[in-house]
Design a protein around this motif. Structure first.
Motif, PDB file in Angstrom:
ATOM      1  N   LEU A  14      76.271  27.747  71.177  1.00 32.90           N
ATOM      2  CA  LEU A  14      76.360  29.210  71.070  1.00 32.90           C
ATOM      3  C   LEU A  14      76.972  29.619  69.732  1.00 32.90           C
ATOM      4  O   LEU A  14      76.520  30.582  69.102  1.00 32.90           O
ATOM      5  N   ILE A  15      77.992  28.895  69.306  1.00 32.83           N
ATOM      6  CA  ILE A  15      78.643  29.213  68.034  1.00 32.83           C
ATOM      7  C   ILE A  15      77.675  28.987  66.883  1.00 32.83           C
ATOM      8  O   ILE A  15      77.631  29.777  65.916  1.00 32.83           O
ATOM      9  N   ASP A  16      76.871  27.916  66.964  1.00 28.28           N
ATOM     10  CA  ASP A  16      75.848  27.683  65.936  1.00 28.28           C
ATOM     11  C   ASP A  16      74.908  28.877  65.846  1.00 28.28           C
ATOM     12  O   ASP A  16      74.553  29.324  64.746  1.00 28.28           O
ATOM     13  N   PHE A  17      74.505  29.396  67.011  1.00 29.43           N
ATOM     14  CA  PHE A  17      73.597  30.546  67.040  1.00 29.43           C
ATOM     15  C   PHE A  17      74.253  31.769  66.406  1.00 29.43           C
ATOM     16  O   PHE A  17      73.632  32.494  65.623  1.00 29.43           O
ATOM     17  N   ILE A  18      75.519  32.009  66.738  1.00 29.98           N
ATOM     18  CA  ILE A  18      76.251  33.144  66.178  1.00 29.98           C
ATOM     19  C   ILE A  18      76.316  33.030  64.652  1.00 29.98           C
ATOM     20  O   ILE A  18      75.995  33.972  63.915  1.00 29.98           O
ATOM     21  N   GLU A  19      76.724  31.860  64.170  1.00 29.55           N
ATOM     22  CA  GLU A  19      76.881  31.659  62.728  1.00 29.55           C
ATOM     23  C   GLU A  19      75.550  31.825  61.990  1.00 29.55           C
ATOM     24  O   GLU A  19      75.468  32.523  60.975  1.00 29.55           O
ATOM     25  N   GLN A  20      74.512  31.183  62.503  1.00 30.76           N
ATOM     26  CA  GLN A  20      73.218  31.234  61.825  1.00 30.76           C
ATOM     27  C   GLN A  20      72.646  32.651  61.828  1.00 30.76           C
ATOM     28  O   GLN A  20      72.115  33.114  60.821  1.00 30.76           O
ATOM     29  N   SER A  21      72.772  33.339  62.971  1.00 35.94           N
ATOM     30  CA  SER A  21      72.221  34.694  63.077  1.00 35.94           C
ATOM     31  C   SER A  21      72.945  35.655  62.144  1.00 35.94           C
ATOM     32  O   SER A  21      72.324  36.404  61.382  1.00 35.94           O
ATOM     33  N   VAL A  22      74.281  35.638  62.200  1.00 35.42           N
ATOM     34  CA  VAL A  22      75.066  36.594  61.421  1.00 35.42           C
ATOM     35  C   VAL A  22      74.976  36.317  59.931  1.00 35.42           C
ATOM     36  O   VAL A  22      74.694  37.229  59.126  1.00 35.42           O
ATOM     37  N   PHE A  23      75.165  35.068  59.529  1.00 36.87           N
ATOM     38  CA  PHE A  23      75.231  34.806  58.093  1.00 36.87           C
ATOM     39  C   PHE A  23      73.854  34.844  57.426  1.00 36.87           C
ATOM     40  O   PHE A  23      73.766  35.102  56.222  1.00 36.87           O
ATOM     41  N   THR A  24      72.790  34.630  58.185  1.00 43.75           N
ATOM     42  CA  THR A  24      71.458  34.843  57.622  1.00 43.75           C
ATOM     43  C   THR A  24      71.296  36.310  57.233  1.00 43.75           C
ATOM     44  O   THR A  24      70.798  36.634  56.146  1.00 43.75           O
ATOM     45  N   LEU A  25      71.756  37.215  58.107  1.00 43.79           N
ATOM     46  CA  LEU A  25      71.639  38.645  57.831  1.00 43.79           C
ATOM     47  C   LEU A  25      72.650  39.099  56.770  1.00 43.79           C
ATOM     48  O   LEU A  25      72.354  39.980  55.965  1.00 43.79           O
ATOM     49  N   VAL A  26      73.844  38.495  56.770  1.00 39.58           N
ATOM     50  CA  VAL A  26      74.821  38.815  55.722  1.00 39.58           C
ATOM     51  C   VAL A  26      74.246  38.464  54.355  1.00 39.58           C
ATOM     52  O   VAL A  26      74.364  39.241  53.393  1.00 39.58           O
ATOM     53  N   ASN A  27      73.608  37.303  54.260  1.00 37.86           N
ATOM     54  CA  ASN A  27      73.023  36.899  52.978  1.00 37.86           C
ATOM     55  C   ASN A  27      71.932  37.870  52.542  1.00 37.86           C
ATOM     56  O   ASN A  27      71.781  38.144  51.344  1.00 37.86           O
ATOM     57  N   GLN A  28      71.175  38.397  53.500  1.00 45.60           N
ATOM     58  CA  GLN A  28      70.159  39.391  53.153  1.00 45.60           C
ATOM     59  C   GLN A  28      70.803  40.651  52.592  1.00 45.60           C
ATOM     60  O   GLN A  28      70.290  41.259  51.642  1.00 45.60           O
ATOM     61  N   ILE A  29      71.936  41.044  53.166  1.00 44.82           N
ATOM     62  CA  ILE A  29      72.670  42.214  52.661  1.00 44.82           C
ATOM     63  C   ILE A  29      73.130  41.968  51.227  1.00 44.82           C
ATOM     64  O   ILE A  29      73.011  42.834  50.346  1.00 44.82           O
ATOM     65  N   LEU A  30      73.656  40.773  50.973  1.00 44.33           N
ATOM     66  CA  LEU A  30      74.186  40.452  49.647  1.00 44.33           C
ATOM     67  C   LEU A  30      73.092  40.351  48.598  1.00 44.33           C
ATOM     68  O   LEU A  30      73.334  40.598  47.409  1.00 44.33           O
ATOM     69  N   GLU A  31      71.885  39.991  49.037  1.00 42.84           N
ATOM     70  CA  GLU A  31      70.790  39.803  48.092  1.00 42.84           C
ATOM     71  C   GLU A  31      70.098  41.109  47.713  1.00 42.84           C
ATOM     72  O   GLU A  31      69.340  41.144  46.739  1.00 42.84           O
ATOM     73  N   ARG A  32      70.345  42.178  48.458  1.00 45.11           N
ATOM     74  CA  ARG A  32      69.712  43.454  48.147  1.00 45.11           C
ATOM     75  C   ARG A  32      70.323  44.031  46.861  1.00 45.11           C
ATOM     76  O   ARG A  32      71.539  44.069  46.704  1.00 45.11           O
ATOM     77  N   GLU A  33      69.481  44.491  46.005  1.00 45.34           N
ATOM     78  CA  GLU A  33      69.948  45.043  44.733  1.00 45.34           C
ATOM     79  C   GLU A  33      70.259  46.526  44.860  1.00 45.34           C
ATOM     80  O   GLU A  33      69.703  47.231  45.699  1.00 45.34           O
TER      81      GLU A  33
END
Length: 217
Positions: free
Chosen positions: A83-102
């Protein structure tokens, strides 16, 4: 902010009743049983006021033996790690998308990260109990340590995006200011998630979220 749906994908199950003369249990596809176990565990954690989930109760929910669970996970701690793996992968995938937006300022990125965390929790109440440690009280200590590290990483990310904002605002100590604000924002979102679980999922963490973020970010 709109973010991707972050719940587990539905597992296909037979829709037609099995013939009474030949009751045969459908054999799960490779990896499917692991997903079913994690789905069932998350669903059990969504029950407000639920007691500690036992492997016996989990096996009963899935209509399998406890031994069947241990063919896929060496221990219950390993199930929680799934479950923790799922939480980490889901959240940080979307966080990285936020950071990559110009074009977004640090404050805007921080606001989107907070919104993402709250939306994820609201859509996945069982996961929220894991995130705030409520479901981990009687489990292996390393599980709580992993969730602590998760929020440490969130705080570090907020600190990173806010440092430029502090400098642009003319701060003489942008690193310190960003550190203080990141810690406060992380504490805020953790508090929202804790209130959500303690209210039996009645107090939505997104309550007044936009107005609150406007005040604190």
């Amino acid at each position: 902010m709109q973010n991707e749906e972050t719940s587990y994908p539905d597992v296909e199950t037979p829709t037609e009743p099995l013939a009474a003369a030949a009751p045969v249990r459908k054999r799960p596809k490779p990896g499917e049983r692991r997903v079913q176990i994690l789905q069932a565990l998350a669903a059990m954690l969504e029950q407000p006021g639920a007691e500690r989930v036992t492997t016996a109760a989990l096996a009963a929910r899935l209509d399998v033996s406890e031994a069947a669970l241990y063919r896929h996970f060496a221990s219950k701690a390993q199930m929680f790690e799934g479950l923790i793996d799922f939480i980490e992968q889901s959240v940080f995938t979307l966080v990285n998308q936020i950071l990559e937006r110009e074009g977004a300022t640090g404050a805007q990125q921080a606001a989107r990260i907070l919104t993402l965390l709250v939306q994820f929790a609201e859509r996945n109440p069982g996961m929220t109990r894991v995130m705030v440690g409520d479901a981990l009280v009687f489990e292996n200590e390393r599980l709580q340590q992993r969730m602590n590290q998760f929020f440490d990483k969130i705080e570090a990310t907020l600190r990173q995006v806010l440092r430029g904002t502090a400098a642009a605002d003319g701060s003489a100590t942008p690193t310190v200011d960003a550190q203080v604000r990141a810690a406060a924002l992380t504490a805020f979102v953790v508090g929202q998630l804790q209130r959500f679980t303690r209210s039996g999922f009645r107090r939505a963490p997104s309550e007044h979220l936009e107005a609150t973020i406007a005040l604190i970010v």
